[in-house]
Design a protein around this motif. Structure first.
Motif, short mmCIF file in Angstrom:
data_model
loop_
_atom_site.label_atom_id
_atom_site.label_comp_id
_atom_site.label_asym_id
_atom_site.label_seq_id
_atom_site.Cartn_x
_atom_site.Cartn_y
_atom_site.Cartn_z
N ARG A 1 -1.58 18.71 0.94
CA ARG A 1 -2.00 17.89 2.08
C ARG A 1 -3.02 16.84 1.66
O ARG A 1 -3.63 16.23 2.51
CB ARG A 1 -2.61 18.79 3.16
CG ARG A 1 -1.66 19.83 3.72
CD ARG A 1 -0.75 19.25 4.78
NE ARG A 1 0.11 20.28 5.37
CZ ARG A 1 0.86 20.12 6.43
NH1 ARG A 1 0.89 18.95 7.02
NH2 ARG A 1 1.61 21.10 6.90
N LYS A 2 -3.22 16.64 0.37
CA LYS A 2 -4.19 15.65 -0.08
C LYS A 2 -3.51 14.40 -0.64
O LYS A 2 -4.13 13.60 -1.30
CB LYS A 2 -5.13 16.25 -1.13
CG LYS A 2 -6.04 17.33 -0.57
CD LYS A 2 -7.00 17.81 -1.62
CE LYS A 2 -8.04 18.75 -1.02
NZ LYS A 2 -7.44 19.93 -0.38
N GLN B 1 0.57 3.85 -3.07
CA GLN B 1 0.06 5.19 -2.78
C GLN B 1 1.12 6.26 -2.99
O GLN B 1 0.82 7.37 -3.44
CB GLN B 1 -0.47 5.24 -1.33
CG GLN B 1 -1.65 4.34 -1.06
CD GLN B 1 -2.91 4.79 -1.82
OE1 GLN B 1 -3.04 5.96 -2.17
NE2 GLN B 1 -3.81 3.86 -2.10
N ARG C 1 -7.84 9.59 7.19
CA ARG C 1 -8.78 8.51 6.86
C ARG C 1 -8.35 7.17 7.46
O ARG C 1 -9.12 6.51 8.15
CB ARG C 1 -8.91 8.40 5.34
CG ARG C 1 -9.59 9.63 4.72
CD ARG C 1 -9.51 9.61 3.19
NE ARG C 1 -10.07 8.36 2.63
CZ ARG C 1 -9.99 8.03 1.35
NH1 ARG C 1 -9.39 8.86 0.48
NH2 ARG C 1 -10.52 6.91 0.91
N VAL C 2 -7.10 6.77 7.18
CA VAL C 2 -6.66 5.44 7.60
C VAL C 2 -6.54 5.35 9.12
O VAL C 2 -7.05 4.42 9.75
CB VAL C 2 -5.31 5.08 6.94
CG1 VAL C 2 -4.83 3.71 7.44
CG2 VAL C 2 -5.45 5.07 5.42
N PHE D 1 -0.63 11.00 0.04
CA PHE D 1 -0.65 9.79 0.85
C PHE D 1 -0.69 10.12 2.34
O PHE D 1 -1.45 9.53 3.11
CB PHE D 1 0.58 8.93 0.54
CG PHE D 1 0.72 7.73 1.43
CD1 PHE D 1 -0.07 6.61 1.25
CD2 PHE D 1 1.64 7.73 2.48
CE1 PHE D 1 0.05 5.52 2.08
CE2 PHE D 1 1.77 6.64 3.31
CZ PHE D 1 0.98 5.53 3.10
N SER E 1 -1.79 12.79 3.88
CA SER E 1 -3.08 13.34 4.29
C SER E 1 -4.12 12.23 4.42
O SER E 1 -4.89 12.20 5.37
CB SER E 1 -3.54 14.38 3.26
OG SER E 1 -4.80 14.90 3.62
N ARG E 2 -4.14 11.32 3.46
CA ARG E 2 -5.10 10.21 3.53
C ARG E 2 -4.82 9.34 4.75
O ARG E 2 -5.73 8.83 5.40
CB ARG E 2 -5.04 9.37 2.25
CG ARG E 2 -5.68 10.05 1.04
CD ARG E 2 -5.88 9.07 -0.10
NE ARG E 2 -4.61 8.56 -0.61
CZ ARG E 2 -3.89 9.18 -1.55
NH1 ARG E 2 -4.33 10.33 -2.08
NH2 ARG E 2 -2.76 8.67 -1.97
N LEU E 3 -3.53 9.14 5.07
CA LEU E 3 -3.17 8.30 6.19
C LEU E 3 -3.66 8.88 7.51
O LEU E 3 -4.27 8.18 8.33
CB LEU E 3 -1.64 8.11 6.24
CG LEU E 3 -1.11 7.27 7.41
CD1 LEU E 3 -1.59 5.84 7.29
CD2 LEU E 3 0.40 7.31 7.46
N SER F 1 0.83 -1.21 0.00
CA SER F 1 0.00 0.00 0.00
C SER F 1 0.86 1.26 0.00
O SER F 1 0.58 2.22 -0.72
CB SER F 1 -0.93 -0.02 1.22
OG SER F 1 -1.68 1.17 1.28
#
Length: 433
Positions: free
Chosen positions: A386-387, A255, A396-397, A389, A391-393, A251
Motif C-alpha cells: 500500500r506504499k 510513478q 497524499r495527492v 503509487f 497509496s501516495r495518490l 506523473s
C-alpha cells in the motif's frame, strides 16, 4: 379667345384653331371648369389656383397637366365686366419632379426606418439629434433624444471620448470609423450596460464645403465581441487543461514505472490509470467542464470493473457537485481503491463488497464533506504493497488537492479509507455547486 405667343405654346396642337374661338368650345374637355371661371369673372370676381390639375387634349390624347391660374375680370368703357383675362403658368414639370422627390424621400425614409444598422443624423456643432431610426432608439433604450444635443441626450457618454470624436469630424470634415468600440450606456433606469459597437461618423457638407451635419451609422456587435472573448478564454483554458493533463499522464507514467516490478506490470497499470483519467475527462466534457455530480464520477470510476465485481459496490450519499479539479482527483483515487480491492481486498473473493458513502454538513463557513470507502468481507490486515503509487495518490495527492486529510484503517471487517475536507473545496468553481 385672344392669347399671346406663350399661350400658343401651352395650347400645343389646339393652336391656331383656338384663336378667336369660344373658350367653352375650345377646351370642351374642361367646359365645366371654364364655365365657372367665366361666371365668376363676368360677375366681377377673381379666382386663383395653384398647381391646379386638369386633363387636357393638347396633343389629341388625354394629358394630365398642372397649372398656376389667375383670373380677373376685364371691364368695358362703362366699368362693367365684359371678359376675363387669364394668366396661365404651367407647373407640370415641377409638380411631377416634386412628386418624384417625395416618393424618393419616402423610399429613403422607409429604408432608414427598416435598416438593420442603427442610424442617426446630427446637426450643427452641438451635434443635435435631427433623425434617429428604430435600431438607434433600441440601442439607447428608447429614450427621447430628437432636438437635443448628444451631450444632453446621452449624458453617460461624457468622458468616453465620443463627443470629442464628433467635434473632430465636424471641424476637419473627415469621416471616422471604429470597430468593436466599448461604450457604457444607461439604457434603462440607473443601470449602465457595457456594449461594443462598430460605427462610422460621416460628415455631410453644403455647397460651400462646410460641414453641417454628421451621419452616424453602425452595428451593435456586443454578442460577437463577447463570443470572441469567450472563445479566447476557452482556448486559453484548453491550453491550460492540456498542459495539466500531460503533466498528470507524465506523473502517472513515472510513478508507475518507479513502483513496478516488470514492464508488463507497468504497462497494464499505466493503461488502466490513463483510461481512468480519460473516463473522468469524458464526464467533464459532457458537462462543458463546469463540473460533475459526485455520483456520476463514482459510477464512471467503477464502470471499468465489469462483471460480478461491478455488482458488489454499494453507493449512497447526497447530491454533491464537484469542480473539475476535484472530479479528476476523485476519479483517479477511486480507481486506485477499486483496483486494490479487486487485487487484494474485499473484491478479491466471492463474497466481499464495497460501501462508498459520503456526507455533507453546513458546519463552519465552508461546510464539511466526508467520503468513506469501506471494504466488507476482505482481509482484516494489510496484504498488499500500500506504499506504491496508489497509496501516495489517496493519502497524499488527493487530500493535498482538496485541502483536507485522509487516512486508512484496517478494522475487523476489512480495509477502510476516509477523506475529510470542506464542501467548498470539493465544489471548487462548479456551476451547480
Amino acid at each position: 379667345m385672344i392669347y399671346n405667343d406663350a399661350y400658343s405654346i401651352f395650347a400645343g396642337g389646339r393652336h391656331p384653331q383656338l384663336l378667336g374661338s369660344n373658350v367653352r368650345e375650345g377646351w370642351a374637355e374642361v367646359a365645366d371648369f371654364n364655365d365657372n371661371v367665366m361666371k365668376v369673372g363676368l360677375a366681377g370676381g377673381k379666382l386663383a389656383y395653384r398647381d391646379q390639375e386638369l386633363v387636357l387634349h393638347r396633343k389629341g390624347v388625354p394629358e394630365q397637366v398642372w397649372m398656376d391660374l389667375d383670373y380677373s375680370p376685364v371691364l368695358d368703357e362703362r366699368g362693367k365686366p365684359a371678359g376675363v383675362v387669364a394668366i396661365v403658368v404651367e407647373t407640370t414639370e415641377r409638380v411631377l419632379a416634386d412628386r418624384r422627390n417625395a416618393a424618393e424621400h419616402e423610399r429613403l425614409q422607409q429604408l432608414f426606418e427598416q435598416a438593420p444598422a442603427f442610424m442617426a443624423m446630427l446637426e450643427g456643432p452641438q451635434h443635435r439629434f435631427e433623425l434617429v431610426n428604430p435600431e438607434y432608439r433600441k440601442l439607447i433604450g428608447e429614450r427621447e433624444v430628437l432636438g437635443k444635443p448628444v451631450s444632453e441626450a446621452l449624458p453617460e457618454i461624457a468622458g468616453q471620448g465620443f463627443v470629442e470624436l464628433l467635434d473632430t469630424v465636424f471641424e476637419t470634415g473627415h469621416a471616422v470609423s471604429r470597430f468593436s468600440e466599448r461604450v457604457l450606456l444607461q439604457r434603462s433606469g440607473e443601470t449602465v450596460e457595457e456594449r461594443y459597437l462598430d460605427f462610422v461618423y460621416q460628415p455631410i457638407k453644403n455647397d460651400d464645403g462646410k460641414v453641417t451635419n454628421i451621419f452616424v451609422q453602425g452595428s451593435d456587435v456586443t454578442l460577437r465581441v463577447r463570443g470572441e472573448n469567450h472563445q479566447r478564454l476557452l482556448v486559453n483554458e484548453l491550453n491550460h487543461r492540456v498542459k495539466n493533463t500531460l503533466a498528470s499522464v507524465q506523473s502517472i507514467v513515472m510513478q508507475t514505472l518507479r513502483g513496478s516490478h516488470s514492464m508488463d506490470e507497468a504497462s497494464g497499470a499505466i493503461s488502466a490509470r490513463i483510461l481512468a483519467l480519460s473516463a473522468a475527462h469524458n464526464v467533464l466534457t459532457d458537462e462543458n467542464w463546469d463540473g460533475a455530480d459526485l455520483s456520476v464520477i463514482v459510477a464512471s470510476s467503477i464502470d471499468a470493473f465489469d462483471g460480478p465485481a461491478r455488482d458488489r459496490f454499494r453507493i449512497k450519499g447526497p447530491h454533491v457537485r464537484l469542480g473539475p479539479r476535484a472530479a479528476l482527483s476523485m476519479s483517479l483515487a477511486l480507481h486506485e481503491l477499486a483496483t486494490n480491492a479487486v487485487k487484494y481486498g474485499s473484491l478479491s473473493n466471492e463474497t466481499g463488497f464495497v460501501i462508498i458513502e459520503w456526507s455533507v454538513s453546513n458546519r463552519g463557513d465552508d461546510g464539511v464533506f466526508m467520503l468513506t470507502w469501506s471494504e466488507i468481507g476482505g482481509p482484516s490486515a494489510p496484504v498488499s504493497d500500500r506504499k506504491g503509487f496508489g497509496s501516495r495518490l489517496i493519502l497524499r495527492v488527493l487530500p493535498l488537492e482538496l485541502g483536507g486529510t485522509a487516512w486508512i484503517d484496517y478494522g475487523p471487517e476489512g480495509f477502510v479509507f476516509t477523506l475529510d475536507t470542506t464542501l467548498r473545496a470539493v465544489e471548487e468553481s462548479a456551476s451547480g455547486g
